[in-house]
Scaffold this active site. Sequence first.
Site, PDB file in Angstrom:
ATOM      1  N   SER A 150     -10.405  -5.914   9.910  1.00 10.97           N
ATOM      2  CA  SER A 150     -11.578  -5.225   9.312  1.00 10.97           C
ATOM      3  C   SER A 150     -12.322  -6.198   8.371  1.00 10.97           C
ATOM      4  O   SER A 150     -11.857  -6.991   7.621  1.00 10.97           O
ATOM      5  CB  SER A 150     -11.275  -4.161   8.627  1.00 10.97           C
TER       6      SER A 150
ATOM      7  N   ARG B 182       0.758  -6.760  12.805  1.00 13.11           N
ATOM      8  CA  ARG B 182      -0.008  -6.088  13.833  1.00 13.11           C
ATOM      9  C   ARG B 182      -0.345  -7.037  14.785  1.00 13.11           C
ATOM     10  O   ARG B 182      -0.181  -6.820  15.958  1.00 13.11           O
ATOM     11  CB  ARG B 182      -1.121  -5.265  13.566  1.00 13.11           C
TER      12      ARG B 182
ATOM     13  N   ARG C  89       0.658  -1.349  -0.186  1.00 16.74           N
ATOM     14  CA  ARG C  89       0.199   0.004  -0.127  1.00 16.74           C
ATOM     15  C   ARG C  89       0.752   1.237   0.106  1.00 16.74           C
ATOM     16  O   ARG C  89       1.845   1.455   0.785  1.00 16.74           O
ATOM     17  CB  ARG C  89      -0.945   0.024   1.294  1.00 16.74           C
TER      18      ARG C  89
ATOM     19  N   GLU D  79      -6.694  -1.050  15.572  1.00 20.43           N
ATOM     20  CA  GLU D  79      -7.379  -1.873  14.587  1.00 20.43           C
ATOM     21  C   GLU D  79      -6.438  -3.244  14.096  1.00 20.43           C
ATOM     22  O   GLU D  79      -4.970  -2.886  13.940  1.00 20.43           O
ATOM     23  CB  GLU D  79      -7.665  -1.085  13.129  1.00 20.43           C
TER      24      GLU D  79
ATOM     25  N   ARG E   7       2.456   0.959  10.397  1.00 26.31           N
ATOM     26  CA  ARG E   7       1.766   1.191   8.931  1.00 26.31           C
ATOM     27  C   ARG E   7       2.794   1.365   8.284  1.00 26.31           C
ATOM     28  O   ARG E   7       3.686   2.095   8.132  1.00 26.31           O
ATOM     29  CB  ARG E   7       1.102   2.443   9.069  1.00 26.31           C
TER      30      ARG E   7
END
Length: 426
Positions: free
Chosen positions: A354, A393, A264, A351, A279
Amino acid sequence: MLDPALLRSRLAETAERLKETRGFTLDVATMEALESQRKQLSTETQELQNLRNTRSKAIGQAKAKGEDVAVLMAEVAGIGDKLKANEHALAEVQAKLAEIALGIPNLPHESVPLGQDENHNQEVLRWGTPRGFDFPVKDHVDLGERHGWLDGETGAKLSGARFTVMRGQLAQLHRALAQFMLDLHTREHAYLECNVPLLVNADTMQGTGQLPKFEEDLFATQVGDTKRYLIPTAEVSLTNLMRDTIQDADALPLRLTAHTPCFRAEAGSYGRDVRGMIRQHQFEKVEMVQIARATDSYAQLEEMVGHAEKVLQKLELPYRKVMLCTGDMGFSAAKTYDLEVWLPSQNAYREISSCSNCTDFQSRRMQARVRNPETNKPELVHTLNGSGLAVGRTLIAVMENYQNADGSITVPEALRPYMAGAEKIA
């Protein structure tokens, strides 16, 4: 992509719902003008086709009688020219309508709370109790510096910011987490493990909604005239396995999983979470995808969230489950749950998964269908996707929640079979 019927027969109502729930402004005037042109051109085109057919038959009849057909032939040629011009104009209008439609987000399910951002999300439950520490808590970066396990400096030297090198026992623990997740989902949750391409074409990215709207968030490669994109998640490849297919009803729901790197560009992140691995431009994830019939998809969403929760429960990591509000959901989603894991160094939940039901929004783009056994006609499937989990994560959460005063990390019991029985990395 929304049902075209909504954009034709209920345009004003749909625009109002999009504005209220998504903060998205649909250009109704442009849509109405284009739709008016489409109808007019479509009617004219059909009339010209009928006229050409009639005149062509007249030519045949005149020839059979030995009559001069020059005038009729000239008329048919003129009709043909006009027809080509109309068909070209119609295609242009349809392309403009399609371009607008591809940029419209999905409509939220009625159960989704109304809100503008994450502050309006709705907590559903909490599981586990955050651990109390009798020593100063370190974050995953400080813990990872031990023995050079986690090396952002070398990652930056090799690739730039937001890349990390992992070594030794930490790299082994990272691999163990991915294997544990795959085994759990395939053995206990009935997912089919897949190995899918990491580079995909534009049609594939459009199928799941990354293109055309989010191209700036993607990494792309160009070899000659061929452009391909690195997947931001295995959802892209897994869901597109259904593109241009018609499934048998008794084959659904399909449950698919894959462990892949994800890429990403994070074009809109504006410097958030630059420390450590929270991130990254490149990270790994175990993805879950389900393909369901429309009548079953919301039940399947609850099931999928439960599968992601089971990973955290087996690792004994405290977490909370949150239903996202209308303004915080992803572009393709109609309903989304986030799972947020407890990070002691931040004294907050972050988070880690999701899970979304995209209803027929993606399948309409992909023409992914199921044959209705009652009517024998194809219908659009519903597509669902979820992280089960983000491996990096999860590693961060394990490191921080299982840290010891001397900087060592206790290996969760569920992972010890994947770590040759090791109880601790030190």
